[in-house]
Write a protein that holds these residues in place. Structure first.
Motif, PDB file in Angstrom:
ATOM      1  N   ASP A 192       0.625  -1.388   0.070  1.00  0.00           N
ATOM      2  CA  ASP A 192       0.106   0.184  -0.158  1.00  0.00           C
ATOM      3  C   ASP A 192       0.822   1.180   0.065  1.00  0.00           C
ATOM      4  OD1 ASP A 192      -2.484  -1.316   0.063  1.00  0.00           O
ATOM      5  OD2 ASP A 192      -2.250  -1.964   2.105  1.00  0.00           O
ATOM      6  N   GLU A 246       2.555   2.587  -2.622  1.00  0.00           N
ATOM      7  CA  GLU A 246       2.146   3.342  -3.717  1.00  0.00           C
ATOM      8  C   GLU A 246       0.537   3.730  -3.780  1.00  0.00           C
ATOM      9  OE1 GLU A 246       2.083   2.473  -8.677  1.00  0.00           O
ATOM     10  OE2 GLU A 246       2.677   1.137  -7.349  1.00  0.00           O
ATOM     11  N   GLU A 247      -0.284   3.181  -3.229  1.00  0.00           N
ATOM     12  CA  GLU A 247      -1.416   3.701  -3.032  1.00  0.00           C
ATOM     13  C   GLU A 247      -1.472   4.758  -2.106  1.00  0.00           C
ATOM     14  OE1 GLU A 247      -6.145   2.387  -1.278  1.00  0.00           O
ATOM     15  OE2 GLU A 247      -4.467   0.841  -1.533  1.00  0.00           O
ATOM     16  N   ASN A 277      -0.180   7.988  -3.955  1.00  0.00           N
ATOM     17  CA  ASN A 277      -1.210   8.397  -5.015  1.00  0.00           C
ATOM     18  C   ASN A 277      -2.334   8.847  -4.555  1.00  0.00           C
ATOM     19  OD1 ASN A 277       0.544   7.232  -6.879  1.00  0.00           O
ATOM     20  ND2 ASN A 277      -0.858   5.257  -7.156  1.00  0.00           N
ATOM     21  N   ARG A 278      -2.723   8.623  -3.183  1.00  0.00           N
ATOM     22  CA  ARG A 278      -3.992   9.220  -2.745  1.00  0.00           C
ATOM     23  C   ARG A 278      -3.354  10.702  -2.174  1.00  0.00           C
ATOM     24  NH1 ARG A 278      -5.965   5.684   1.785  1.00  0.00           N
ATOM     25  NH2 ARG A 278      -7.540   7.292   2.313  1.00  0.00           N
TER      26      ARG A 278
END
Length: 215
Positions: free
Chosen positions: A160, A162-163, A166-167
């Motif tokens: 998570d 990268e997630e 990105n968020r």
């Protein structure tokens, strides 16, 4: 129910104060309509992975010790008004908060997201702990009844990362430049640490139908 999306960073003192004010309003209105979700926003997305000495960070940001002291005087007063004690002297490092945001994300899966946010604020602002350290984050996970060993393994992986990054980037692309920022019912932005009276008004407007997802 009305969605209350909160963009915040665990090392942001105004976010800590804003949560305290919101908590006070929610405690006074236990039948409040909010369904709360916390979202990542890093104050220092380019901070080295292991953080840096807090004094060096503050003096670099505010142009010396005097500038840092001046910048934080209103923070201390607002914290006092909110019923909070912040031990800035006890904070030795300014961390990179990506992993702290990962913990908040995983806590959300278990329905413990607000508990994670509260525990991170307490650890950083009251206990002076390095919330970029994996052992500290695993201990915080244990405090909020998550499996510390699982959290430690996740933190050691790329899960998570990268997630969350990105968020964080998506929030900036949406136009967010500072936190805390509260989004009420998917469309009404409330920036900054707002006093309980404002939240009381928002709650009353939602209950009366004056403020909804179509209004």
């Amino acid at each position: 129910m009305a969605k209350l999306d909160i963009f915040s960073d665990p090392i942001c003192p105004w976010c800590y104060i804003g949560k305290a004010y919101l908590d006070r309003a929610l405690e006074a209105h236990p039948d409040h309509p909010f369904e709360i979700a916390w979202h990542p926003f890093q104050l220092n997305p380019d901070m080295p992975a292991d953080g840096m000495d807090r004094r060096a960070y503050l003096e670099g940001k505010f142009g010396g010790k005097d500038g840092a002291v001046q910048a934080y005087m209103p923070v201390l007063q607002q914290a006092k008004d909110a019923g909070l004690e912040i031990d800035f002297e006890g904070i030795e490092r300014t961390p990179n908060t990506l992993d702290a945001h990962r913990l908040i994300h995983w806590a959300g899966i278990e329905g413990r997201q607000t508990a994670a946010v509260s525990a991170l604020f307490r650890a950083y602002f009251k206990e002076g702990r390095d919330i970029g350290d994996h052992d500290v984050l695993a201990d915080i996970a244990d405090r909020i009844e998550l499996d510390a060993s699982v959290i430690h393994r996740l933190l050691a992986s790329e899960a998570d990362r990268e997630e969350i990054a990105n968020r964080d980037a998506a929030a900036r692309e949406m136009g967010l430049t500072s936190v805390p920022t509260f989004i009420v019912a998917g469309r009404h932005a409330v920036p900054g640490a707002q006093p309980p009276d404002l939240w009381k008004k928002v709650i009353e407007e939602i209950k009366s139908g004056a403020l909804d997802e179509d209004g």
